[in-house]
Design a protein around this motif. Sequence first.
Motif, mmCIF file in Angstrom:
data_model
loop_
_atom_site.group_PDB
_atom_site.id
_atom_site.type_symbol
_atom_site.label_atom_id
_atom_site.label_comp_id
_atom_site.label_asym_id
_atom_site.label_seq_id
_atom_site.Cartn_x
_atom_site.Cartn_y
_atom_site.Cartn_z
ATOM 1 N N UNK A 1 -5.754 7.532 -7.613
ATOM 2 C CA UNK A 1 -4.871 6.596 -8.299
ATOM 3 C C UNK A 1 -5.586 5.254 -8.416
ATOM 4 N N UNK A 2 -6.074 4.941 -9.600
ATOM 5 C CA UNK A 2 -6.825 3.698 -9.790
ATOM 6 C C UNK A 2 -5.955 2.453 -9.698
ATOM 7 N N UNK A 3 -4.629 2.623 -9.685
ATOM 8 C CA UNK A 3 -3.725 1.483 -9.591
ATOM 9 C C UNK A 3 -3.091 1.351 -8.208
ATOM 10 N N UNK A 4 -3.554 2.119 -7.240
ATOM 11 C CA UNK A 4 -2.932 2.122 -5.910
ATOM 12 C C UNK A 4 -3.257 0.868 -5.111
ATOM 13 N N UNK A 5 -4.400 0.249 -5.381
ATOM 14 C CA UNK A 5 -4.811 -0.918 -4.597
ATOM 15 C C UNK A 5 -4.268 -2.180 -5.261
ATOM 16 N N UNK A 6 -2.993 -2.436 -5.058
ATOM 17 C CA UNK A 6 -2.314 -3.567 -5.693
ATOM 18 C C UNK A 6 -1.695 -4.470 -4.632
ATOM 19 N N UNK A 7 -2.130 -5.726 -4.584
ATOM 20 C CA UNK A 7 -1.595 -6.706 -3.638
ATOM 21 C C UNK A 7 -1.491 -6.094 -2.239
ATOM 22 N N UNK A 8 -2.584 -5.500 -1.789
ATOM 23 C CA UNK A 8 -2.608 -4.737 -0.544
ATOM 24 C C UNK A 8 -2.845 -5.657 0.652
ATOM 25 N N UNK A 9 -1.915 -5.643 1.597
ATOM 26 C CA UNK A 9 -2.085 -6.315 2.883
ATOM 27 C C UNK A 9 -2.026 -5.233 3.955
ATOM 28 N N UNK A 10 -3.172 -4.868 4.493
ATOM 29 C CA UNK A 10 -3.224 -3.658 5.326
ATOM 30 C C UNK A 10 -4.107 -3.796 6.561
ATOM 31 N N UNK A 11 -4.277 -4.999 7.065
ATOM 32 C CA UNK A 11 -5.162 -5.177 8.216
ATOM 33 C C UNK A 11 -4.436 -5.142 9.551
ATOM 34 N N UNK A 12 -3.144 -5.402 9.540
ATOM 35 C CA UNK A 12 -2.415 -5.433 10.802
ATOM 36 C C UNK A 12 -0.988 -5.867 10.564
ATOM 37 N N UNK A 13 -0.427 -6.561 11.568
ATOM 38 C CA UNK A 13 0.933 -7.068 11.436
ATOM 39 C C UNK A 13 1.008 -8.424 12.110
ATOM 40 N N UNK A 14 2.158 -8.750 12.715
ATOM 41 C CA UNK A 14 2.313 -10.065 13.317
ATOM 42 C C UNK A 14 1.792 -10.121 14.751
ATOM 43 N N UNK A 15 1.511 -8.965 15.333
ATOM 44 C CA UNK A 15 0.960 -8.930 16.675
ATOM 45 C C UNK A 15 -0.560 -8.954 16.667
ATOM 46 N N UNK A 16 -1.139 -8.663 17.818
ATOM 47 C CA UNK A 16 -2.594 -8.712 17.959
ATOM 48 C C UNK A 16 -3.267 -7.404 17.577
ATOM 49 N N UNK A 17 -2.474 -6.334 17.417
ATOM 50 C CA UNK A 17 -3.060 -5.015 17.141
ATOM 51 C C UNK A 17 -3.459 -4.890 15.676
ATOM 52 N N UNK A 18 -4.652 -4.372 15.442
ATOM 53 C CA UNK A 18 -5.118 -4.135 14.086
ATOM 54 C C UNK A 18 -4.652 -2.793 13.550
ATOM 55 N N UNK A 19 -4.959 -2.546 12.293
ATOM 56 C CA UNK A 19 -4.557 -1.312 11.628
ATOM 57 C C UNK A 19 -5.564 -0.206 11.905
ATOM 58 N N UNK A 20 -5.062 1.010 12.087
ATOM 59 C CA UNK A 20 -5.917 2.198 12.165
ATOM 60 C C UNK A 20 -5.501 3.159 11.061
ATOM 61 N N UNK A 21 -6.419 4.019 10.640
ATOM 62 C CA UNK A 21 -6.172 4.890 9.496
ATOM 63 C C UNK A 21 -4.975 5.812 9.702
ATOM 64 N N UNK A 22 -4.749 6.224 10.944
ATOM 65 C CA UNK A 22 -3.644 7.153 11.193
ATOM 66 C C UNK A 22 -2.278 6.507 11.001
ATOM 67 N N UNK A 23 -2.222 5.179 10.945
ATOM 68 C CA UNK A 23 -0.947 4.491 10.737
ATOM 69 C C UNK A 23 -0.509 4.536 9.275
ATOM 70 N N UNK A 24 -1.448 4.571 8.353
ATOM 71 C CA UNK A 24 -1.146 4.406 6.936
ATOM 72 C C UNK A 24 -0.136 5.414 6.380
ATOM 73 N N UNK A 25 -0.225 6.711 6.723
ATOM 74 C CA UNK A 25 0.738 7.657 6.138
ATOM 75 C C UNK A 25 2.197 7.375 6.489
ATOM 76 N N UNK A 26 2.421 6.564 7.510
ATOM 77 C CA UNK A 26 3.788 6.262 7.928
ATOM 78 C C UNK A 26 4.225 4.864 7.494
ATOM 79 N N UNK A 27 3.525 4.322 6.481
ATOM 80 C CA UNK A 27 3.807 2.955 6.058
ATOM 81 C C UNK A 27 4.140 2.813 4.577
ATOM 82 N N UNK A 28 3.731 3.761 3.738
ATOM 83 C CA UNK A 28 3.824 3.586 2.288
ATOM 84 C C UNK A 28 4.836 4.546 1.670
#
Length: 624
Positions: A301-328
Amino acid sequence: MKISKLAALVCLGCMSTAAFSGDSDEFSPYVDSRPNNVYFGDTHLHTSYSTDAGLIANRLGPEEAYRFARGEEVTSSMGVRARLHKPLDFLVVSDHAENLGLSVLIEESNPELLKSKWGKMIHDVAKKGDARSLTMAYDQWTKVLMALDDPLKDQSNLAKVMWQRSTEAAEKYNEPGLFTTLIGFEWTLQEKGNNLHRNVIFRDGKDKADQIIPLSQYDAQDPEKLWDWMEAYEENTGGKLLAIPHNGNLSNGLMFDDVTMTEQKPIDREYAERRMRWEPLYEVTQMKGDSEAHPMLSPDDEFADFETLDKGSFGAAGKTKDMLPKEYAREAYKRGLEYQEKLGANPFKFGMVGSTDSHTGLATAEENNYFGKVSLFEPVKTLTMRYDEVITGRAGEDKIKQYANQISGSGLAAVWARENTREAIWDAMSRKETYATTGTRMRVRVFGGFDFTDADLTRSDFVDYAYENGVPMGGDLTYNREAPGFLIQASRDEDGANLDRIQVVKGWVDEQGESHERIYDVALSDGREIDENGRSTQPVGNTVDIENATYTNDIGEHSLETFWKDPDFNPDENAFYYVRVLEIPTPRWTTYDAKFFGVDIPENVAPTIQERAYTSPIWYSKNS
């Protein structure tokens, strides 16, 4: 023989009844007619009553928020005159329940607040009058918030007073048929800094809403507890509620998890049914990023990367790939079909809306009218905070920090309803006849059914026929050997950009229980062709003059419509279909800023965007 005038009128009445009875007992064809208009609004706006807004310089309360949304000019907290290009049709002031109205109570030196030791302390810190006083007060408040230690738990009357002020403003500015105020609040669960927030929307007025005090995360730290509270409200008042989660992209894998929150039990049928009972919608796009799709989850999907904020959240923990399927949203739709197969119920069968989540009291979603989403980021001469302030990942490493210039101008909620009233708009949300936009006011309509043809697009009774022979966005189709067909219409924002294309996003579960997705281009502007794979490889083009922050409508189309029938339909596979409509490229808010303020465009954001709309899906079930 003479006939009296009265007798003649009686006879004429009999004749006319016989002549016009048709298939209806009503003379007017518009009695009990279907939803015939789309209304644009914001279901997620914060005023100074939200402590995380009021202690960050917001001075606008609910009254100013409603006046602005109605189209009036107001002066922002930073002293900038502000006005919408066009009024909104409806607004939900959804202030955070946690210590509701604290900054206003501090400003007023409320006697009840000052009776509390903590209240006196926070008041005195905030009232010092130096440049850091509000920041210091905010830091003091966030400490107790994150510790879930309500500093005002023995003074619940303060929250009651501020809630009743909020509902009073909603009543004052509600004008059925012209402008609707829906009462609401935000339950702000933030598990270890991970976003699990919900906006709670009332169908009711002040009389019922005032019978409660909004539930806060001090009171409950599990969405199921929120549902319990909502159920109790309905039972006790006879009212109606729904909740709208948002920002799964900042949940670090928790928004659409496989297990319950507190007990960590696998999702079961009861959970799935309760979740969809209370949370029929999802806020898929707003200031803290777009949560429709992610390029790692949808690489084709060439239009999937739109206004993407995907590095973490409000805490100190960063994003891991296994989190993504449960976010979108798209991935949740696919996983929901898998649950449908296993449980007989789908926990992620939600419709879509967009909203602003602005903390300024100003419901702005236009790129060229971007007032920031926090008062300190308003368009003033000093732009440092507007661009460089850290928004998420403040407590973590630099690699997970996300900055103010990455914040999106999004978005709006669009609902199809018969009239602009609380009841009609809430009911449209409840039945999921809604769509999300990233700020544009394009009109999009979708119907699905098994008997539609291309000729139905031009019927004079298009709307009534479509409802009678199919279902709208948010609806359900049941088992049929024939492939479903979709009537799709889209027209541009009358003051905005032309349309690039209409796409259908399909997801399904195969016989092995695995989910899949596919995107079909179904209508294109400028005579471009769709290939044998259902896609176009030719982009629409780009008319943006970056230096001058302008564009032209020399490309694209004012409107697009099509009848599309699924060419890959399998009647024995559960599926969903939603429509995505894209505009031609236009300048991003940072590009408008660069022109107005004479500064450079930040290097970490694109100079242009393609605004878009996402409709609620239509689901197909292989079980009749």
